[in-house]
Every structure is written in structure tokens, then in C-alpha cells.
Design a protein around this motif. Structure first.
Motif, PDB file in Angstrom:
ATOM      1  N   THR A   7      56.380  -0.743  28.434  1.00 44.50           N
ATOM      2  CA  THR A   7      55.729   0.115  28.667  1.00 44.50           C
ATOM      3  C   THR A   7      55.348   0.714  30.116  1.00 44.50           C
ATOM      4  O   THR A   7      55.083   1.038  31.210  1.00 44.50           O
ATOM      5  CB  THR A   7      54.828  -0.231  28.253  1.00 44.50           C
ATOM      6  N   GLY A 181      54.899  11.279  28.216  1.00 40.82           N
ATOM      7  CA  GLY A 181      54.426   9.924  27.912  1.00 40.82           C
ATOM      8  C   GLY A 181      53.155   9.028  27.201  1.00 40.82           C
ATOM      9  O   GLY A 181      53.225   9.486  26.275  1.00 40.82           O
ATOM     10  N   SER A 182      53.046   8.224  26.955  1.00 46.19           N
ATOM     11  CA  SER A 182      52.715   7.086  25.608  1.00 46.19           C
ATOM     12  C   SER A 182      50.618   7.792  26.519  1.00 46.19           C
ATOM     13  O   SER A 182      50.563   7.407  27.335  1.00 46.19           O
ATOM     14  CB  SER A 182      52.981   5.768  25.407  1.00 46.19           C
ATOM     15  N   VAL A 183      49.802   7.527  25.111  1.00 45.07           N
ATOM     16  CA  VAL A 183      48.739   6.973  25.000  1.00 45.07           C
ATOM     17  C   VAL A 183      48.431   6.584  24.212  1.00 45.07           C
ATOM     18  O   VAL A 183      48.604   6.129  23.380  1.00 45.07           O
ATOM     19  CB  VAL A 183      47.588   8.493  25.321  1.00 45.07           C
ATOM     20  N   ALA A 184      47.111   6.089  23.836  1.00 43.33           N
ATOM     21  CA  ALA A 184      46.200   4.731  23.456  1.00 43.33           C
ATOM     22  C   ALA A 184      45.506   5.536  22.031  1.00 43.33           C
ATOM     23  O   ALA A 184      46.486   5.591  21.182  1.00 43.33           O
ATOM     24  CB  ALA A 184      44.954   3.970  23.880  1.00 43.33           C
ATOM     25  N   THR A 204      51.835   7.589  20.817  1.00 45.43           N
ATOM     26  CA  THR A 204      50.443   7.253  20.977  1.00 45.43           C
ATOM     27  C   THR A 204      50.342   5.517  20.396  1.00 45.43           C
ATOM     28  O   THR A 204      51.459   4.950  19.473  1.00 45.43           O
ATOM     29  CB  THR A 204      49.241   7.863  19.777  1.00 45.43           C
ATOM     30  N   SER A 206      49.609   1.051  21.818  1.00 43.57           N
ATOM     31  CA  SER A 206      49.189   0.141  21.990  1.00 43.57           C
ATOM     32  C   SER A 206      50.787  -0.900  21.748  1.00 43.57           C
ATOM     33  O   SER A 206      50.899  -1.157  20.532  1.00 43.57           O
ATOM     34  CB  SER A 206      48.068  -0.815  22.904  1.00 43.57           C
ATOM     35  N   GLU A 207      51.561  -1.102  23.005  1.00 43.73           N
ATOM     36  CA  GLU A 207      52.259  -2.022  22.550  1.00 43.73           C
ATOM     37  C   GLU A 207      51.769  -3.544  21.975  1.00 43.73           C
ATOM     38  O   GLU A 207      50.530  -3.925  21.992  1.00 43.73           O
ATOM     39  CB  GLU A 207      53.012  -3.287  24.435  1.00 43.73           C
ATOM     40  N   MET A 210      53.649   1.374  19.136  1.00 45.03           N
ATOM     41  CA  MET A 210      53.796   2.656  19.597  1.00 45.03           C
ATOM     42  C   MET A 210      54.693   3.737  18.539  1.00 45.03           C
ATOM     43  O   MET A 210      55.707   3.134  18.026  1.00 45.03           O
ATOM     44  CB  MET A 210      53.722   3.324  20.553  1.00 45.03           C
ATOM     45  N   ASN A 232      58.430   3.041  22.091  1.00 45.96           N
ATOM     46  CA  ASN A 232      57.235   2.647  23.660  1.00 45.96           C
ATOM     47  C   ASN A 232      58.233   3.395  24.321  1.00 45.96           C
ATOM     48  O   ASN A 232      58.932   3.796  24.505  1.00 45.96           O
ATOM     49  CB  ASN A 232      57.277   0.939  23.165  1.00 45.96           C
ATOM     50  N   ARG A 235      52.758   4.414  30.326  1.00 45.76           N
ATOM     51  CA  ARG A 235      51.401   5.318  29.952  1.00 45.76           C
ATOM     52  C   ARG A 235      51.022   6.433  30.724  1.00 45.76           C
ATOM     53  O   ARG A 235      51.857   6.175  32.257  1.00 45.76           O
ATOM     54  CB  ARG A 235      50.147   4.492  30.672  1.00 45.76           C
ATOM     55  N   GLU A 241      41.914   4.318  27.664  1.00 44.71           N
ATOM     56  CA  GLU A 241      42.534   2.927  26.682  1.00 44.71           C
ATOM     57  C   GLU A 241      41.323   2.873  26.069  1.00 44.71           C
ATOM     58  O   GLU A 241      40.136   2.332  26.499  1.00 44.71           O
ATOM     59  CB  GLU A 241      42.728   1.919  27.573  1.00 44.71           C
TER      60      GLU A 241
END
Length: 247
Positions: A7, A181-184, A204, A206-207, A210, A232, A235, A241
């Protein structure tokens, strides 16, 4: 199963002379499409053609231009350790292509993107939608994206320097929202900015796991969710978070 990516962007501090060698751009582009993107179930012929028309190398920083067609995240700001830690990067070509395909735009849509980066994803979206508004919290990247899009002759993308965590409620609703990008998890405030029938695309979780997440608004308060593949990604800034309890 393909290993999931980190990430944070890769650390390119160690120089590699091969990265500076001349490359055959068209051959590299062809190989990217045929060896990376098609095997990732991107089979829409219009999307594959678009990847040949929107020149990815024109959206990659000069220092990393030889990596434009490589199956990796490409840092956009900083050098070496700084670039590896700050998370400002382009996603892998296959991820951008698969998200674009699975979003299923038809050409008439008004799209909101969160995380302009270098402007490449906005450029792809611009060819599949009527209008794109792309929000970028980092001033250097907002400037870079505008310059890249202008140089590419793309006129239906509006890049704004703004925190995209709350979307753009004053200009919704949108036919589609894309989080680059990623988000929780996806905030309800963004979902509420979708039109009924509109779709949101995000990564979406977390490691170490995702998922690509596609949410369709089916009514005033109802939504359906599909998570068809795993990947993955770094963020996006300022998204909440989950709480982590320690003892």
C-alpha cells in the motif's frame, strides 16, 4: 493467485541502468496490453483500443518514463525513499484498465474522480464520459495533472485542488464516482452524491486484503455492492481509518 501489492509506492532509490535505455514505445505498449491487461480479464475492445490512444508515457514523470508500461505502481513525487513512503503514485496499468471496464460508462456521464495523480485516469475517463471533475489534494499533482491533460488536448476534465474525502456535494449528483486509490471503507457522504442508477468504483479494505468495490445506488437509501477482484493500493488522504484497539 497473483500476490497483492504493497500500500505504498515502490522505493526506486536504487538506480537501474536498464531503466534509462531506449525503448520501443509502441512495442512496449502492445506488450502491456497483451501480456498484462488482457490476462486480467480486460476484454472490452473499446477499452483496449483506448489504451493505445491515450499515451500513458505522457502522464509519467520524466525520471520514470521507462516504467510507463511496467506492471507496477509508479511514484509521482519525490525520489528514492521519499517516493517510496509518500504513497503518491500511478496505479498499475491493469488496475486502471479493469476499473474503467468494470465501471461500464456509456459516454453521457458526469464523473467525479478523487485523486487526480498525474491525470492519466482522468484522461481515460474523459474518453468514456461527457464530463469529469477530478479532485487532487496535493498542489504539485493538481498542477501536473492539468498540464498533462492540456498537453494531451483533453478539454472535458476539470482538475481542482481540493480534499476529495467529502466529494463535491454542491455539484452532484454524479453518474459515477471513482476513487483512484484505496480507502478503508466508502464514506456515506460520497454514496449520497450518486444519482439513482449511478456507480462508485473504489479499492476498499486493509492489508493484506483489499478488494475492488463497485457500489450501485438503486434507490434513495438503497445500494448494491459487488467486489469482483482483489488488489492492494496506496491510501487516499484524509479518509477515515477504522479504530485499532491496543491493550
Amino acid at each position: 493467485m497473483t500476490p497483492l501489492k504493497s500500500t505504498v509506492c515502490p522505493d526506486l532509490q536504487t538506480e537501474n541502468n536498464a531503466m534509462n535505455a531506449p525503448i520501443d514505445l509502441e512495442r512496449a505498449r502492445f506488450n502491456m496490453i497483451e501480456q498484462q491487461i488482457r490476462p486480467w480479464d480486460v476484454l472490452d475492445l473499446d477499452i483496449l483500443a483506448l489504451l493505445s490512444q491515450v499515451l500513458r508515457e505522457e502522464f509519467v514523470p520524466l525520471a520514470h518514463k521507462a516504467l510507463a508500461f511496467v506492471d507496477m505502481q509508479v511514484p509521482l513525487l519525490g525520489k528514492g525513499e521519499e517516493a517510496g513512503k509518500n504513497g503518491w503514485c500511478m496505479l498499475e496499468p491493469k488496475v486502471e484498465a479493469r476499473m474503467l471496464q468494470d465501471l461500464k460508462l456509456a459516454g453521457h456521464e458526469k464523473v467525479l474522480e478523487v485523486g487526480a495523480g498525474s491525470g492519466y485516469m482522468a484522461a481515460l475517463l474523459s474518453r468514456r464520459a461527457q464530463r469529469v471533475i477530478s479532485l487532487e489534494i496535493k498542489p504539485e499533482l493538481a498542477k501536473l495533472a492539468r498540464e498533462n491533460l492540456q498537453r494531451a488536448g483533453i478539454t472535458n476534465v476539470d482538475v481542482r485542488e481540493a480534499d476529495g474525502a467529502h466529494g463535491l456535494p454542491g455539484e452532484g449528483p454524479f453518474d459515477a464516482v471513482v476513487l483512484s486509490g484505496s480507502v478503508a471503507e466508502v464514506p456515506p457522504a460520497l454514496l449520497s452524491q450518486l444519482k439513482i442508477g449511478g456507480r462508485l468504483a473504489a479499492i476498499t479494505g486493509s492489508e493484506p486484503i483489499m478488494r475492488a468495490t463497485f457500489i450501485t445506488r438503486t434507490g434513495e437509501t438503497t445500494y448494491t455492492t459487488a467486489q469482483p477482484w482483489d488488489i492492494n493500493a496506496p491510501r487516499l488522504a484524509h479518509f477515515p481509518e477504522p479504530s485499532r484497539f491496543t491493550f
